[in-house]
Design an enzyme around this catalytic site. Structure first.
Site, PDB file in Angstrom:
ATOM      1  N   SER A 144      17.509  35.978   9.975  1.00 49.30           N
ATOM      2  CA  SER A 144      17.279  36.414   8.589  1.00 49.30           C
ATOM      3  C   SER A 144      16.040  35.724   8.036  1.00 49.30           C
ATOM      4  CB  SER A 144      18.464  36.038   7.701  1.00 49.30           C
ATOM      5  OG  SER A 144      18.161  36.305   6.343  1.00 49.30           O
ATOM      6  N   TYR A 158      24.861  29.940   4.919  1.00 48.72           N
ATOM      7  CA  TYR A 158      24.196  31.108   5.525  1.00 48.72           C
ATOM      8  C   TYR A 158      22.762  30.757   5.922  1.00 48.72           C
ATOM      9  CZ  TYR A 158      22.424  35.885   6.052  1.00 48.72           C
ATOM     10  OH  TYR A 158      21.857  37.048   6.549  1.00 48.72           O
TER      11      TYR A 158
END
Ligand SMILES: NC(=O)c1ccc[n+]([C@@H]2O[C@H](COP(=O)([O-])OP(=O)(O)OC[C@H]3O[C@@H](n4cnc5c(N)ncnc54)[C@H](OP(=O)(O)O)[C@@H]3O)[C@@H](O)[C@H]2O)c1
Length: 252
Positions: A144, A158
């Site tokens: 990401s 995350y």
């Protein structure tokens, strides 16, 4: 012919989390190019829909080590060989820094980091068997941009997990090159998905305005990167983290 460089027909791929969002984009994109696609996820209704669309769908919960091993076994019962593994399934968690629970580290790191490692480990013999120096087997990790730069959201476990995925990609790439297996990561920017549904509903205009290319990602943007990485065109690339993000992480 020029298009042969990107021909992936006849290959077999496993895509974790292929029932929704980015995983579904990749699954359908590869299927349309003649790849035998196996997908895995937890929800029965999503699996049934994928089956109806012609994908081979397997129920799997990758949050535990046993779930990862079991998926590898189930996949190998359904395919003759395996050329491509896309470690895509992932989850996030958001909470203010003062209240961020310890459990949100376990939950997110187990699925986002441990599962890709254990699944890769369990599928290495199969990937190695179909690999050749001229046509390596391919592992793609879905990282990401939040592992490359700090987002506004309080998604601490995350961002840590995605930075770990990028480093794991490089580490595995170095060790698996001698087995003719490439390992690369795609670091997506914003794409339509279940994970992004609430954020896009609230802030789509801001997100698009904050993206140098002025829009969120489309299925073709993701499929294009995966076709490159899995075809002859991408056979000499390993250990790379490719941002597919409209310029967010590369120009800001
Ligand atoms: N969308 C974005 O903008 C964006 C940006 C950067 C990175 N990413 C990354 O892209 C990947 C896909 O996310 P997405 O945005 O497409 O989200 P999504 O729509 O929520 O899809 C997540 C997928 O993972 C599966 N999954 C979740 N928990 C699982 C578990 N315990 N075991 C097995 N499968 C599980 C889900 O299926 P079930 O619920 O049925 O299990 C679903 O298919 C993630 O790694 C995410 O971090 C997304």
């Amino acid at each position: 012919m020029a298009h042969d460089l990107f021909d992936i027909s006849g290959k077999t791929a496993l895509i974790t989390g292929g029932t929704s969002g980015i995983g579904a984009m990749i699954a359908h994109g590869l299927q349309a190019r003649g790849v035998k696609v196996v997908i895995a996820g937890r929800k029965a209704d999503s699996l049934e829909k994928a089956s109806a669309d012609g994908l081979t769908a397997i129920g799997a919960d990758l949050s535990t080590p046993d779930g990862c091993t079991k998926l590898a076994q189930d996949v190998l019962e359904k395919v003759d060989s395996l050329d491509i593994l896309v470690n895509n399934a992932g989850a996030t968690w958001g909470a203010p820094v003062d209240d961020f629970p310890a459990s949100a580290f376990d939950k997110v790191l187990d699925l986002n980091v441990r599962a890709p490692f254990l699944l890769t480990q369990a599928l290495l013999p199969a990937l190695g068997e179909s690999a050749t120096p001229d046509d390596p087997s391919r592992i793609i990790m879905i990282g990401s941009i939040d592992g490359l730069r700090v987002p506004e959201t309080p998604s601490y476990s995350y961002t840590a997990s995605k930075a770990a995925v990028h480093q794991l990609t490089r580490h595995l790439a170095g060790h698996l090159a001698s087995r003719n297996i490439t390992v690369n990561a795609i670091a997506p920017g914003p794409f339509e998905s279940r994970m992004m549904r609430a954020m896009l509903a609230q802030r789509r205009d801001d997100i698009e305005a904050g993206t140098p290319l002025g829009r969120i990602g489309r299925p073709d943007d993701m499929v294009g990167a995966v076709v490159y990485l899995t075809s002859r065109a991408g056979g000499y690339l390993t250990g790379a983290v490719i941002p597919v993000d409209g310029g967010i992480s590369t120009t800001r």
